[in-house]
Each structure stands twice: as C-alpha cells, then as structure tokens.
Motif scaffolding. Structure first.
Motif, PDB file in Angstrom:
ATOM      1  N   PRO A 226       0.601  -1.111  -0.193  1.00 32.52           N
ATOM      2  CA  PRO A 226       0.260  -0.220  -0.104  1.00 32.52           C
ATOM      3  C   PRO A 226       1.147   1.089   0.062  1.00 32.52           C
ATOM      4  CG  PRO A 226      -0.051  -0.687   2.321  1.00 32.52           C
ATOM      5  CD  PRO A 226       1.112  -2.244   1.267  1.00 32.52           C
ATOM      6  N   THR A 227       0.206   2.266  -0.250  1.00 31.56           N
ATOM      7  CA  THR A 227       1.027   3.314  -1.267  1.00 31.56           C
ATOM      8  C   THR A 227       0.006   4.919  -0.830  1.00 31.56           C
ATOM      9  OG1 THR A 227       0.887   3.484  -3.515  1.00 31.56           O
ATOM     10  CG2 THR A 227       2.811   2.533  -2.412  1.00 31.56           C
ATOM     11  N   GLU A 228       0.382   5.509  -0.454  1.00 35.31           N
ATOM     12  CA  GLU A 228      -0.741   7.038  -0.483  1.00 35.31           C
ATOM     13  C   GLU A 228      -1.498   6.531  -1.851  1.00 35.31           C
ATOM     14  OE1 GLU A 228      -0.348  11.872   0.273  1.00 35.31           O
ATOM     15  OE2 GLU A 228       1.056  10.394   1.594  1.00 35.31           O
ATOM     16  N   ASP A 229      -1.205   7.089  -2.557  1.00 35.89           N
ATOM     17  CA  ASP A 229      -1.606   7.226  -4.193  1.00 35.89           C
ATOM     18  C   ASP A 229      -2.095   5.895  -5.085  1.00 35.89           C
ATOM     19  OD1 ASP A 229      -1.124   9.720  -3.708  1.00 35.89           O
ATOM     20  OD2 ASP A 229       1.328   9.499  -4.501  1.00 35.89           O
ATOM     21  N   ASN A 230      -1.795   4.443  -4.589  1.00 34.00           N
ATOM     22  CA  ASN A 230      -2.036   3.823  -4.687  1.00 34.00           C
ATOM     23  C   ASN A 230      -1.492   1.841  -4.318  1.00 34.00           C
ATOM     24  OD1 ASN A 230       0.571   2.743  -6.410  1.00 34.00           O
ATOM     25  ND2 ASN A 230      -0.270   4.230  -7.864  1.00 34.00           N
TER      26      ASN A 230
ATOM     27  N   ILE B  82      -6.649  -6.738  -3.255  1.00 41.06           N
ATOM     28  CA  ILE B  82      -7.155  -5.207  -3.021  1.00 41.06           C
ATOM     29  C   ILE B  82      -8.089  -5.201  -2.862  1.00 41.06           C
ATOM     30  CG2 ILE B  82      -6.025  -3.842  -5.023  1.00 41.06           C
ATOM     31  CD1 ILE B  82      -3.123  -5.574  -5.218  1.00 41.06           C
ATOM     32  N   GLU B  83      -9.220  -5.509  -3.451  1.00 36.01           N
ATOM     33  CA  GLU B  83     -10.134  -4.782  -4.396  1.00 36.01           C
ATOM     34  C   GLU B  83     -11.337  -4.641  -2.807  1.00 36.01           C
ATOM     35  OE1 GLU B  83     -12.338  -6.530  -7.030  1.00 36.01           O
ATOM     36  OE2 GLU B  83     -10.610  -5.130  -8.399  1.00 36.01           O
ATOM     37  N   THR B  84     -10.583  -5.818  -1.737  1.00 38.59           N
ATOM     38  CA  THR B  84     -11.267  -5.934  -0.550  1.00 38.59           C
ATOM     39  C   THR B  84     -10.904  -5.472   0.165  1.00 38.59           C
ATOM     40  OG1 THR B  84     -12.531  -8.307  -1.100  1.00 38.59           O
ATOM     41  CG2 THR B  84     -12.233  -7.788   1.534  1.00 38.59           C
ATOM     42  N   ILE B  85      -9.535  -5.091   0.427  1.00 44.00           N
ATOM     43  CA  ILE B  85      -9.120  -4.508   1.869  1.00 44.00           C
ATOM     44  C   ILE B  85      -8.614  -2.762   1.416  1.00 44.00           C
ATOM     45  CG2 ILE B  85      -6.433  -4.332   3.214  1.00 44.00           C
ATOM     46  CD1 ILE B  85      -8.599  -6.399   3.711  1.00 44.00           C
ATOM     47  N   TYR B  86      -8.843  -2.536  -0.089  1.00 44.40           N
ATOM     48  CA  TYR B  86      -8.263  -1.288  -0.612  1.00 44.40           C
ATOM     49  C   TYR B  86      -8.935  -0.357  -1.521  1.00 44.40           C
ATOM     50  CZ  TYR B  86      -3.820  -2.683   1.970  1.00 44.40           C
ATOM     51  OH  TYR B  86      -2.829  -2.809   2.195  1.00 44.40           O
ATOM     52  N   PRO B  87     -10.604  -0.803  -0.761  1.00 50.12           N
ATOM     53  CA  PRO B  87     -11.743  -0.591  -2.270  1.00 50.12           C
ATOM     54  C   PRO B  87     -11.955   0.847  -2.865  1.00 50.12           C
ATOM     55  CG  PRO B  87     -12.397   0.060  -0.043  1.00 50.12           C
ATOM     56  CD  PRO B  87     -11.323  -1.034   0.183  1.00 50.12           C
ATOM     57  N   GLY B  88     -11.825   1.291  -4.169  1.00 55.55           N
ATOM     58  CA  GLY B  88     -11.337   2.783  -4.922  1.00 55.55           C
ATOM     59  C   GLY B  88     -10.038   2.980  -5.050  1.00 55.55           C
ATOM     60  N   MET B  89      -9.446   2.163  -4.836  1.00 58.74           N
ATOM     61  CA  MET B  89      -7.456   2.387  -5.181  1.00 58.74           C
ATOM     62  C   MET B  89      -7.276   1.879  -6.672  1.00 58.74           C
ATOM     63  SD  MET B  89      -6.630   4.250  -2.802  1.00 58.74           S
ATOM     64  CE  MET B  89      -4.481   3.844  -2.243  1.00 58.74           C
ATOM     65  N   PRO B  90      -6.583   2.488  -7.224  1.00 63.38           N
ATOM     66  CA  PRO B  90      -5.610   2.202  -8.738  1.00 63.38           C
ATOM     67  C   PRO B  90      -4.380   1.504  -8.001  1.00 63.38           C
ATOM     68  CG  PRO B  90      -5.218   4.461  -7.887  1.00 63.38           C
ATOM     69  CD  PRO B  90      -5.441   4.339  -7.195  1.00 63.38           C
ATOM     70  N   ILE B  91      -4.159   0.054  -8.966  1.00 65.39           N
ATOM     71  CA  ILE B  91      -3.115  -0.920  -8.764  1.00 65.39           C
ATOM     72  C   ILE B  91      -2.414  -0.253  -9.530  1.00 65.39           C
ATOM     73  CG2 ILE B  91      -3.393  -3.148  -8.359  1.00 65.39           C
ATOM     74  CD1 ILE B  91      -6.355  -3.400  -7.832  1.00 65.39           C
ATOM     75  N   TYR B  92      -0.809  -0.862  -9.747  1.00 60.23           N
ATOM     76  CA  TYR B  92       0.385  -0.687  -9.949  1.00 60.23           C
ATOM     77  C   TYR B  92       1.107  -1.432 -10.116  1.00 60.23           C
ATOM     78  CZ  TYR B  92       4.725   1.146 -11.209  1.00 60.23           C
ATOM     79  OH  TYR B  92       5.778   1.301 -11.448  1.00 60.23           O
ATOM     80  N   ALA B  93       1.869  -1.745 -11.546  1.00 63.00           N
ATOM     81  CA  ALA B  93       2.184  -2.904 -11.272  1.00 63.00           C
ATOM     82  C   ALA B  93       3.372  -2.196 -12.739  1.00 63.00           C
ATOM     83  CB  ALA B  93       1.853  -4.159 -12.225  1.00 63.00           C
TER      84      ALA B  93
END
Length: 147
Positions: free
Chosen positions: A63-67, A96-107
């Motif tokens: 987890p980061t502040e932005d994504n 991720i969608e369960t624990i951090y809903p609404g966050m963009p995901i970066y790879a």
C-alpha cells in the motif's frame, strides 16, 4: 491453500521459502544480481500458495498513499503453464479490492507480460525501459468506482 500474511506474521520457514523462491526466479533464473530482499517486505502483505512444503506462487501487495503496488509476482518453475499465475493475480486483485477499495493498482511489469496484465484490466502508462537490464513497463489498473 492461499495465504495472505503481513510480514510480522510470517513464520521463519514461510519467509525462508519466499526469499528462496524470489532469489531463484529474479536473481538466478533471470541472471540479474540485485538487492532482492528489501525493506518494502516489511510493509507488504505476502500472498502465496504452498503445496508439499514448496512455495508454488507468490506476490506481494504494497500500500502507498496514491495506489496499491503489486510486485515480485512469480510462479515456481515446476508450476508454470498450469494457470497458477492467472489464479495468483486474480486472488491478489480480489484481496486488494476487498482491503483497499477504490484504489488504483500499479504494476511494474516485465514488458513481455504486457498482454497478461492487460487481460486483467491493467493499462500501460509508460514506454518500455530497462530495469536491471530487463525491459519493463509501468501499468495501472484504474480505481473502480465505489458504489
């Protein structure tokens, strides 16, 4: 069985298996000497599957502040071409969608995996660049609307 474990909750044996698999794939197999073990592990959730005392698949979620960043995605050589990579990423995204809903995901993906990640909804947001002499691209899965 899939495991979703914070660093401080990993057993010594689980941590050894994770580090061994990551070094096997990212340092030895890819002939890429770099600092594989890093402090990011401390803030990550480690998602992995073991069978018969062997780590089969692994990724970390940071987890980061932005994504939310996914990284160190791997399937052990003996388990490749079995669909386990697809299952691993799907489970990671579900987590991720369960624990951090609404966050963009970066790879930060190896360039040859662009279509694989694209099939999950990741979009390429960079040109190809070298990271440790391996072609990479940055990819983002935009935040899903909460509703």
């Amino acid at each position: 069985m899939w495991n979703y474990i914070a660093f401080e909750e990993l057993s010594a044996l689980e941590l050894q298996r994770i580090y061994k698999a990551r070094v096997d794939v990212f340092v030895v197999e890819q002939n890429c000497p770099y600092q594989e073990v890093d402090d990011t592990d401390l803030e990550s959730t480690h998602i992995f599957k073991e069978e018969n005392n062997e780590l089969c698949a692994y990724m970390r979620v940071i987890p980061t502040e932005d994504n939310i960043h996914i990284g160190r995605v791997l399937v052990a050589r003996s388990h490749r071409k079995s669909g386990l990579g697809r299952e691993l990423v799907a489970r990671g995204l579900e987590y991720i969608e369960t624990i951090y809903p609404g966050m963009p995901i970066y790879a930060q993906a190896q360039a040859h995996l662009e279509d694989f990640y694209g099939s999950f909804g990741f979009e390429t947001v960079s040109e190809v660049y070298l990271e440790d002499e391996i072609p990479h691209i940055d990819m983002i899965m935009p935040a899903k609307e909460l509703g």
